[in-house]
Design a protein around this motif. Structure first.
Motif, PDB file in Angstrom:
ATOM      1  N   LEU A 152      41.790  26.158 -45.063  1.00  0.00           N
ATOM      2  CA  LEU A 152      43.147  26.178 -44.530  1.00  0.00           C
ATOM      3  C   LEU A 152      44.085  26.948 -45.453  1.00  0.00           C
ATOM      4  CD1 LEU A 152      45.033  25.076 -42.277  1.00  0.00           C
ATOM      5  CD2 LEU A 152      45.547  23.170 -43.809  1.00  0.00           C
ATOM      6  N   GLU A 153      43.857  26.858 -46.738  1.00  0.00           N
ATOM      7  CA  GLU A 153      44.698  27.567 -47.690  1.00  0.00           C
ATOM      8  C   GLU A 153      44.645  29.072 -47.454  1.00  0.00           C
ATOM      9  OE1 GLU A 153      45.501  27.822 -52.511  1.00  0.00           O
ATOM     10  OE2 GLU A 153      43.692  26.869 -51.740  1.00  0.00           O
ATOM     11  N   ARG A 154      43.473  29.593 -47.139  1.00  0.00           N
ATOM     12  CA  ARG A 154      43.368  31.032 -46.849  1.00  0.00           C
ATOM     13  C   ARG A 154      44.199  31.386 -45.617  1.00  0.00           C
ATOM     14  NH1 ARG A 154      37.833  30.147 -48.181  1.00  0.00           N
ATOM     15  NH2 ARG A 154      37.148  30.339 -46.012  1.00  0.00           N
ATOM     16  N   GLU A 155      44.213  30.492 -44.642  1.00  0.00           N
ATOM     17  CA  GLU A 155      45.015  30.719 -43.446  1.00  0.00           C
ATOM     18  C   GLU A 155      46.507  30.654 -43.775  1.00  0.00           C
ATOM     19  OE1 GLU A 155      45.862  31.318 -39.370  1.00  0.00           O
ATOM     20  OE2 GLU A 155      44.143  31.729 -40.637  1.00  0.00           O
ATOM     21  N   LEU A 156      46.886  29.715 -44.623  1.00  0.00           N
ATOM     22  CA  LEU A 156      48.288  29.551 -44.982  1.00  0.00           C
ATOM     23  C   LEU A 156      48.820  30.749 -45.754  1.00  0.00           C
ATOM     24  CD1 LEU A 156      48.286  25.791 -46.013  1.00  0.00           C
ATOM     25  CD2 LEU A 156      49.381  26.789 -44.017  1.00  0.00           C
ATOM     26  N   VAL A 157      47.971  31.365 -46.551  1.00  0.00           N
ATOM     27  CA  VAL A 157      48.393  32.564 -47.288  1.00  0.00           C
ATOM     28  C   VAL A 157      48.806  33.656 -46.306  1.00  0.00           C
ATOM     29  CG1 VAL A 157      47.586  34.446 -48.762  1.00  0.00           C
ATOM     30  CG2 VAL A 157      47.061  32.078 -49.363  1.00  0.00           C
ATOM     31  N   GLN A 158      48.010  33.820 -45.241  1.00  0.00           N
ATOM     32  CA  GLN A 158      48.333  34.828 -44.214  1.00  0.00           C
ATOM     33  C   GLN A 158      49.667  34.514 -43.554  1.00  0.00           C
ATOM     34  OE1 GLN A 158      46.410  37.488 -43.033  1.00  0.00           O
ATOM     35  NE2 GLN A 158      44.255  36.939 -43.058  1.00  0.00           N
ATOM     36  N   VAL A 159      49.832  33.260 -43.141  1.00  0.00           N
ATOM     37  CA  VAL A 159      51.037  32.875 -42.408  1.00  0.00           C
ATOM     38  C   VAL A 159      52.272  32.956 -43.303  1.00  0.00           C
ATOM     39  CG1 VAL A 159      52.170  30.995 -41.165  1.00  0.00           C
ATOM     40  CG2 VAL A 159      49.756  31.445 -40.793  1.00  0.00           C
ATOM     41  N   SER A 160      52.142  32.524 -44.535  1.00  0.00           N
ATOM     42  CA  SER A 160      53.279  32.559 -45.451  1.00  0.00           C
ATOM     43  C   SER A 160      53.705  33.994 -45.735  1.00  0.00           C
ATOM     44  CB  SER A 160      52.920  31.850 -46.762  1.00  0.00           C
ATOM     45  OG  SER A 160      52.669  30.487 -46.531  1.00  0.00           O
ATOM     46  N   THR A 161      52.743  34.909 -45.870  1.00  0.00           N
ATOM     47  CA  THR A 161      53.064  36.319 -46.087  1.00  0.00           C
ATOM     48  C   THR A 161      53.817  36.894 -44.891  1.00  0.00           C
ATOM     49  OG1 THR A 161      51.118  36.621 -47.490  1.00  0.00           O
ATOM     50  CG2 THR A 161      52.103  38.605 -46.552  1.00  0.00           C
ATOM     51  N   LEU A 162      53.341  36.582 -43.688  1.00  0.00           N
ATOM     52  CA  LEU A 162      54.028  37.039 -42.483  1.00  0.00           C
ATOM     53  C   LEU A 162      55.438  36.463 -42.414  1.00  0.00           C
ATOM     54  CD1 LEU A 162      51.177  36.739 -39.822  1.00  0.00           C
ATOM     55  CD2 LEU A 162      52.182  38.850 -40.695  1.00  0.00           C
ATOM     56  N   ASP A 163      55.583  35.208 -42.774  1.00  0.00           N
ATOM     57  CA  ASP A 163      56.879  34.563 -42.723  1.00  0.00           C
ATOM     58  C   ASP A 163      57.853  35.221 -43.692  1.00  0.00           C
ATOM     59  OD1 ASP A 163      58.658  32.471 -41.790  1.00  0.00           O
ATOM     60  OD2 ASP A 163      58.428  31.578 -43.771  1.00  0.00           O
ATOM     61  N   GLN A 164      57.396  35.556 -44.874  1.00  0.00           N
ATOM     62  CA  GLN A 164      58.249  36.229 -45.855  1.00  0.00           C
ATOM     63  C   GLN A 164      58.679  37.600 -45.350  1.00  0.00           C
ATOM     64  OE1 GLN A 164      56.021  36.283 -49.515  1.00  0.00           O
ATOM     65  NE2 GLN A 164      55.957  34.053 -49.657  1.00  0.00           N
ATOM     66  N   ASP A 165      57.737  38.337 -44.760  1.00  0.00           N
ATOM     67  CA  ASP A 165      58.069  39.648 -44.189  1.00  0.00           C
ATOM     68  C   ASP A 165      59.111  39.504 -43.089  1.00  0.00           C
ATOM     69  OD1 ASP A 165      56.255  40.785 -45.888  1.00  0.00           O
ATOM     70  OD2 ASP A 165      54.680  41.039 -44.382  1.00  0.00           O
ATOM     71  N   LEU A 166      58.936  38.464 -42.278  1.00  0.00           N
ATOM     72  CA  LEU A 166      59.833  38.241 -41.158  1.00  0.00           C
ATOM     73  C   LEU A 166      61.243  37.924 -41.631  1.00  0.00           C
ATOM     74  CD1 LEU A 166      59.486  38.305 -38.122  1.00  0.00           C
ATOM     75  CD2 LEU A 166      59.065  35.846 -38.165  1.00  0.00           C
ATOM     76  N   GLN A 167      61.359  37.100 -42.649  1.00  0.00           N
ATOM     77  CA  GLN A 167      62.674  36.760 -43.186  1.00  0.00           C
ATOM     78  C   GLN A 167      63.345  37.988 -43.787  1.00  0.00           C
ATOM     79  OE1 GLN A 167      63.079  32.944 -45.398  1.00  0.00           O
ATOM     80  NE2 GLN A 167      60.908  32.703 -44.996  1.00  0.00           N
ATOM     81  N   GLN A 168      62.570  38.812 -44.469  1.00  0.00           N
ATOM     82  CA  GLN A 168      63.130  40.027 -45.056  1.00  0.00           C
ATOM     83  C   GLN A 168      63.624  40.977 -43.974  1.00  0.00           C
ATOM     84  OE1 GLN A 168      60.459  42.019 -47.731  1.00  0.00           O
ATOM     85  NE2 GLN A 168      61.859  43.708 -48.143  1.00  0.00           N
ATOM     86  N   MET A 169      62.857  41.095 -42.893  1.00  0.00           N
ATOM     87  CA  MET A 169      63.268  41.951 -41.786  1.00  0.00           C
ATOM     88  C   MET A 169      64.543  41.416 -41.135  1.00  0.00           C
ATOM     89  SD  MET A 169      59.491  42.560 -40.188  1.00  0.00           S
ATOM     90  CE  MET A 169      60.105  43.013 -38.580  1.00  0.00           C
ATOM     91  N   ALA A 170      64.619  40.105 -40.963  1.00  0.00           N
ATOM     92  CA  ALA A 170      65.788  39.505 -40.339  1.00  0.00           C
ATOM     93  C   ALA A 170      67.045  39.757 -41.172  1.00  0.00           C
ATOM     94  CB  ALA A 170      65.566  38.003 -40.142  1.00  0.00           C
ATOM     95  N   LYS A 171      66.921  39.650 -42.493  1.00  0.00           N
ATOM     96  CA  LYS A 171      68.057  39.926 -43.374  1.00  0.00           C
ATOM     97  C   LYS A 171      68.469  41.393 -43.269  1.00  0.00           C
ATOM     98  CE  LYS A 171      66.925  36.346 -46.773  1.00  0.00           C
ATOM     99  NZ  LYS A 171      66.444  36.086 -48.166  1.00  0.00           N
ATOM    100  N   MET A 172      67.477  42.276 -43.209  1.00  0.00           N
ATOM    101  CA  MET A 172      67.750  43.704 -43.102  1.00  0.00           C
ATOM    102  C   MET A 172      68.518  44.008 -41.814  1.00  0.00           C
ATOM    103  SD  MET A 172      65.030  46.875 -42.820  1.00  0.00           S
ATOM    104  CE  MET A 172      63.985  46.157 -44.095  1.00  0.00           C
ATOM    105  N   VAL A 173      68.081  43.396 -40.724  1.00  0.00           N
ATOM    106  CA  VAL A 173      68.720  43.635 -39.431  1.00  0.00           C
ATOM    107  C   VAL A 173      70.132  43.065 -39.412  1.00  0.00           C
ATOM    108  CG1 VAL A 173      68.638  43.041 -36.978  1.00  0.00           C
ATOM    109  CG2 VAL A 173      66.568  43.759 -38.154  1.00  0.00           C
ATOM    110  N   GLU A 174      70.318  41.874 -39.971  1.00  0.00           N
ATOM    111  CA  GLU A 174      71.635  41.255 -39.962  1.00  0.00           C
ATOM    112  C   GLU A 174      72.635  42.066 -40.787  1.00  0.00           C
ATOM    113  OE1 GLU A 174      74.650  38.526 -39.038  1.00  0.00           O
ATOM    114  OE2 GLU A 174      72.739  39.121 -38.117  1.00  0.00           O
TER     115      GLU A 174
END
Length: 497
Positions: free
Chosen positions: A333-355
């Motif tokens: 599960l930890e390997r899966e969480l690494v993927q999801v957490s990385t995507l989440d960080q990218d998503l937050q960065q994109m959202a800040k950029m757009v705002e």
């Protein structure tokens, strides 16, 4: 994911979107589709590719490639780059020239710089905006590793760029004419054209703001994110649910209450699917949970507990196996969480950029209106952003007329200084739009890079589980996520590619 980032945009009028037609240049570096001559430092390879069977590998230091033929016009350049490792940084200088002779002059028209960190393919988009017939050259410099380049595309010049360049020519022409004569009739037509083109740029700004304001609402992307998050929730997997049931079987009422408290952050799979089980949540849970299991199945615990003989025997015979299963599952599960957490960080960065993009462009639009003689009121702003085309047309007519009349009034009053200052300020307002275009290119580049990462994270070969039921559960959610993300990606491609 925490931020619901929508990429299913709608395509508005053509002043922001590229003009229809085939790309000016497209190369994925397949053997029969070479569009570039390699000058130095790069070579074709098949080990790492973005698409197809080949890509271009450019080693450490400096490398160069140049288009084999001059391009009729240079618009939006898109290319994908993959660093060799997490320490690799790179810089790509984009140049153009009308000739490739030894004595030809190359003009820098763009620059891509990326710091070390990511090892994924990253999309870059940059506007070249040169309508002349030119060769294009890419000079690549990389440090601490090589880079792989693939899928290079040059689209046609954007219509809003053509308008902007036309305005710059008009202003330059007016300034030149002022040095020669002050004939009112000679200048009047230029002022009228300038006013119309200045007003036309309101539509480009409106559309960029519409895109940014729509970024938080795409049903297909929300559904894809929901399925992706289910895949990172331990409650979705039979192994974890079985471990919980077996543990509760031999736990005291107090221990059961403690266990329920530990798994509460994961919530109910049905109601908590939009909550990311971040790496922080996992690390706070995993080790205490394993310690809890070890204590629960310790002989001194279950022998002194109020258990049936059958349950005590179950604990004695299965305690070690249950602990080992839990350790294996949590590691997967930890390997899966690494993927999801990385995507989440990218998503937050994109959202800040757009705002930030939206806020800055909002402010620029109000300044743009003020320069055209309209008050920075919400009413005028609302007219520009109106869904009614007739309302937008009316304010564009006002802006065009105001700009024209202002320039003509300075000319009629023979106030050369004020006229020149007004024209230079007008040019400054127009040139500021170029910055927003490049920032928008960065947003779209980040978006298509995110799509790429998302799709790769739900590919069948990324399934981290060994238990058959867990593998099947992961794949079930992955199939839905692939469908939703593909629908969202197609909507995005229709709008921006």
């Amino acid at each position: 994911m925490r931020m619901l980032f929508a990429l299913g945009f709608s395509l508005f009028a053509s002043s922001v979107a590229a003009m229809p037609g085939e790309p000016i240049l497209a190369s994925n570096f397949e053997q029969n589709e070479q569009q570039f001559n390699i000058l130095s430092g790069c070579s074709l390879q098949k080990d790492v590719v973005k698409s197809g069977i080949q890509a271009l590998s450019c080693g450490r230091g400096s490398s160069s490639l140049i288009s084999r033929q001059p391009l009729a016009e240079l618009g939006l350049l898109e290319l994908w780059v993959k660093p060799e490792n997490a320490y690799t940084s790179y810089r790509i200088n984009i140049l153009t020239s009308a000739s490739i002779r030894i004595d030809s002059v190359w003009q820098q028209v763009g620059l891509i710089e990326t710091q070390a960190g990511s090892t994924d393919f990253i999309a870059h988009r940059i506007s070249i905006d040169d309508p002349g017939r030119k060769y294009i050259r890419l000079d690549i410099e990389s440090s601490n590793g090589a880079v792989v380049i693939d899928d290079v595309v040059v689209d046609r010049i954007l219509l809003d760029t053509a308008l902007q360049k036309n305005e710059q020519k008009i202003i330059s022409g007016i300034l030149d004419q002022l040095k020669q004569n002050r004939n009112y009739e000679v200048q009047a037509e230029s002022f009228r054209t300038l006013g119309k083109n200045y007003a036309a740029q309101l539509e480009s700004q409106r559309q960029y703001l519409e895109y940014a304001n729509a970024i938080y609402s795409s049903i297909t992307f929300v559904l894809a994110s929901s399925e992706r998050n289910k895949m990172s929730n331990p409650m979705a997997y039979a192994s974890f649910r079985t471990i919980l049931a077996d543990t509760k079987r031999v736990a005291s009422p107090l221990q059961q209450a403690r266990l329920n408290s530990m798994v509460k952050p994961f919530g109910d799979l049905v109601t908590a699917t939009l909550n990311v089980v971040s790496a922080g949540t996992y690390s706070a849970f995993a080790e205490p949970f394993k310690s809890f299991l070890a204590a629960t199945f310790d002989k001194s615990n279950y022998e002194n507990a109020d258990l049936s003989r059958k349950d005590r025997k179950f604990a004695e015979e299965n305690g070690l196996k249950i602990y080992e299963n839990a350790e294996r599952f949590l590691s997967e599960l930890e390997r899966e969480l690494v993927q999801v957490s990385t995507l989440d960080q990218d998503l937050q960065q994109m959202a800040k950029m757009v705002e930030l993009f939206r806020k800055d462009l909002d402010k620029h639009l109000r300044n743009y209106l003020q320069h055209a003689g309209l008050a920075r009121t919400q009413e005028n702003y609302g007219r520009v952003m109106s869904k009614e085309e007739s309302i937008r047309a009316n304010i564009m007519d006002e802006v065009a007329l105001n700009v024209t009349n202002k320039a003509q009034s300075y000319l009629a009053s023979e106030n050369n200084t004020e006229l020149v200052q007004y024209l230079l300020k007008t040019r400054e307002q127009l040139e500021a739009l170029q910055e927003f275009k490049e920032r928008f290119n960065q947003i779209t580049a980040s978006s298509i890079t995110f799509y790429e990462k998302f799709e790769r994270s739900v590919a069948p070969e990324q399934n981290p589980f060994t238990d058959a039921k867990d593998k099947a559960a992961w794949e079930q959610h992955a199939k839905k996520a692939r469908t939703y993300i593909q629908q969202s990606k197609e909507a995005f491609s229709k709008a921006y590619m």
